[in-house]
Design a protein around this motif. Structure first.
Motif, PDB file in Angstrom:
ATOM      1  N   SER A   2     -22.629  87.621 115.345  1.00 59.81           N
ATOM      2  CA  SER A   2     -22.011  86.354 115.701  1.00 59.81           C
ATOM      3  C   SER A   2     -22.834  85.160 115.219  1.00 59.81           C
ATOM      4  CB  SER A   2     -21.814  86.337 117.209  1.00 59.81           C
ATOM      5  OG  SER A   2     -21.949  85.053 117.703  1.00 59.81           O
ATOM      6  N   ARG A   3     -24.110  85.384 114.960  1.00 58.76           N
ATOM      7  CA  ARG A   3     -24.966  84.296 114.453  1.00 58.76           C
ATOM      8  C   ARG A   3     -24.426  83.702 113.155  1.00 58.76           C
ATOM      9  NH1 ARG A   3     -28.158  82.345 118.358  1.00 58.76           N
ATOM     10  NH2 ARG A   3     -28.745  84.104 119.631  1.00 58.76           N
ATOM     11  N   VAL A   5     -21.353  83.526 112.247  1.00 54.13           N
ATOM     12  CA  VAL A   5     -20.204  82.681 112.580  1.00 54.13           C
ATOM     13  C   VAL A   5     -20.681  81.319 113.066  1.00 54.13           C
ATOM     14  CG1 VAL A   5     -18.196  82.437 114.084  1.00 54.13           C
ATOM     15  CG2 VAL A   5     -18.836  84.695 113.230  1.00 54.13           C
ATOM     16  N   GLU A   6     -21.692  81.342 113.933  1.00 47.00           N
ATOM     17  CA  GLU A   6     -22.197  80.066 114.457  1.00 47.00           C
ATOM     18  C   GLU A   6     -22.753  79.198 113.338  1.00 47.00           C
ATOM     19  OE1 GLU A   6     -25.044  81.486 117.335  1.00 47.00           O
ATOM     20  OE2 GLU A   6     -23.467  82.829 118.053  1.00 47.00           O
ATOM     21  N   ASN A   9     -19.870  77.818 111.355  1.00 44.42           N
ATOM     22  CA  ASN A   9     -19.184  76.799 112.163  1.00 44.42           C
ATOM     23  C   ASN A   9     -19.947  75.480 112.128  1.00 44.42           C
ATOM     24  OD1 ASN A   9     -17.187  78.495 113.002  1.00 44.42           O
ATOM     25  ND2 ASN A   9     -17.865  78.689 115.120  1.00 44.42           N
TER      26      ASN A   9
ATOM     27  N   LEU B  13     -28.015  77.171 122.341  1.00 44.62           N
ATOM     28  CA  LEU B  13     -27.998  78.518 121.768  1.00 44.62           C
ATOM     29  C   LEU B  13     -29.404  79.089 121.659  1.00 44.62           C
ATOM     30  CD1 LEU B  13     -25.210  78.120 119.070  1.00 44.62           C
ATOM     31  CD2 LEU B  13     -25.072  78.253 121.560  1.00 44.62           C
ATOM     32  N   ALA B  70     -20.466  84.968 123.118  1.00 45.39           N
ATOM     33  CA  ALA B  70     -20.209  84.706 121.691  1.00 45.39           C
ATOM     34  C   ALA B  70     -19.130  83.640 121.541  1.00 45.39           C
ATOM     35  CB  ALA B  70     -19.790  86.008 120.990  1.00 45.39           C
ATOM     36  N   ARG B  73     -20.719  80.322 122.187  1.00 45.16           N
ATOM     37  CA  ARG B  73     -21.554  79.922 121.042  1.00 45.16           C
ATOM     38  C   ARG B  73     -20.696  79.444 119.879  1.00 45.16           C
ATOM     39  NH1 ARG B  73     -24.747  84.737 122.246  1.00 45.16           N
ATOM     40  NH2 ARG B  73     -23.790  85.736 120.444  1.00 45.16           N
ATOM     41  N   GLU B  74     -19.588  80.143 119.662  1.00 45.54           N
ATOM     42  CA  GLU B  74     -18.722  79.741 118.541  1.00 45.54           C
ATOM     43  C   GLU B  74     -18.073  78.391 118.795  1.00 45.54           C
ATOM     44  OE1 GLU B  74     -16.038  82.926 117.463  1.00 45.54           O
ATOM     45  OE2 GLU B  74     -17.699  84.353 117.454  1.00 45.54           O
ATOM     46  N   SER B  77     -20.695  75.608 118.441  1.00 42.76           N
ATOM     47  CA  SER B  77     -21.143  75.350 117.065  1.00 42.76           C
ATOM     48  C   SER B  77     -20.068  74.693 116.218  1.00 42.76           C
ATOM     49  CB  SER B  77     -21.647  76.645 116.417  1.00 42.76           C
ATOM     50  OG  SER B  77     -20.644  77.640 116.436  1.00 42.76           O
ATOM     51  N   LYS B  78     -18.803  74.735 116.650  1.00 45.89           N
ATOM     52  CA  LYS B  78     -17.791  73.990 115.901  1.00 45.89           C
ATOM     53  C   LYS B  78     -17.425  72.689 116.607  1.00 45.89           C
ATOM     54  CE  LYS B  78     -14.048  77.070 116.275  1.00 45.89           C
ATOM     55  NZ  LYS B  78     -12.587  77.325 116.134  1.00 45.89           N
TER      56      LYS B  78
END
Lengths: 143, 144
Positions: A2-3, A5-6, A9, B13, B70, B73-74, B77-78
């Motif tokens: 998932s890192r 993806v972050e 993003n 994070l 997750a 976090r996603e 981050s967006k």
């Protein structure tokens, strides 16, 4: 896993923030892709997957939102506002505005009302997002 | 009923990276940094403003499952977690210049409105932060 993806993003957000900050400049896909540190084709695809619209559409609607702001809040001429927000021709500006907002800039200006709110919030909440026109196929982010 | 807002919360994070930013760049100070065994209780505050602190919380098990963490976090981050925290300053432009020199990413340059002059910025994770220098005389319109 998932890192990754972050990280991607965050890069897409960085490019989107650049559009919000420098919408008046002639931004194009190569320069935005450089900000995001990805290839051009990867940038368009990934931006769309991340935010639900292409960079072209995002920037076009950011410019329209900022023109709505200037129409409400200032007495500047349509030509000045068109250039202020990054359009290069009055014809393109007026047509795009009408397609997205549903009325010409001049009539929007007549009924527009000033609002006092922090700029980031006005930008985040009043950018036209419902689709009045179908999206054009992928070209440069430039108008 | 209630007396004051004493603590609020930001998803981060990485807590060490959060300290580099919130303390090293924004100039906050660590109020508490305790290993509770199950979590690192990490709060920061504005020097001199002892009543208010921000919990820099890391999403993850066992407080939530890995898939939920997750997702947080996603979204963070967006930039999809919305507004995080607002500060005041005596000199917005000077603060802006100081923070630019420290490499802080701004979303909005100093803008003057009826309620004051403000800027928008992001922390390293994507959280949205604002700093406002309130207008000397409060305007009649209030900004929420």
């Amino acid at each position: 896993m998932s890192r990754a993806v972050e990280e991607i993003n965050r890069r897409m957000l960085r490019a989107r923030d650049a559009m919000d900050r420098t919408y008046a400049e002639p931004l194009d896909v190569p320069s935005l892709a450089r900000i995001a540190c990805v290839s051009e084709s990867h940038f368009i695809r990934t931006f769309r997957a991340t935010f639900g619209e292409t960079p072209h559409r995002y920037l076009q609607r950011r410019r329209v939102e900022r023109s709505m702001f200037l129409l409400r809040e200032t007495d500047r001429s349509l030509t000045d506002i068109c250039l202020d927000v990054g359009f290069t021709s009055l014809g393109t500006f007026s047509r795009t505005f009408r397609e997205i907002v549903g009325e010409p800039p001049s009539s929007y200006r007549r009924r527009g009302r000033a609002m006092t709110a922090p700029t980031c919030f006005v930008m985040a909440w009043t950018r036209p997002s419902s689709s009045a026109v179908s999206e054009k196929p992928e070209p440069a982010a430039r108008t | 009923m209630l007396n004051a807002i004493t603590i609020s919360h930001v998803w981060v994070l990485d807590q060490d990276q959060a300290l580099d930013f919130y303390v090293g760049k924004l100039g906050l100070e660590v109020v508490e940094d305790q290993d509770l065994g199950f979590m690192r209780w990490l709060t920061v505050g504005v020097p001199g403003d002892a009543g208010r602190r921000i919990l820099l919380e890391k999403p993850g098990p066992p407080s939530m499952d890995e898939a939920s963490a997750a997702q947080i976090r996603e979204l963070t981050s967006k930039g999809a977690t919305g507004f995080t925290v607002g500060f005041t300053t005596d000199d917005c432009r000077k603060t802006y210049e100081t923070l630019v020199a420290r490499g802080v990413e701004f979303t909005q340059e100093p803008t003057t409105q009826s309620y004051g002059t403000d800027v928008g910025l992001r922390d390293p994770f994507g959280n949205h932060i604002r700093i406002v220098q309130p207008a000397a005389q409060p305007a009649s319109a209030s900004a929420r």
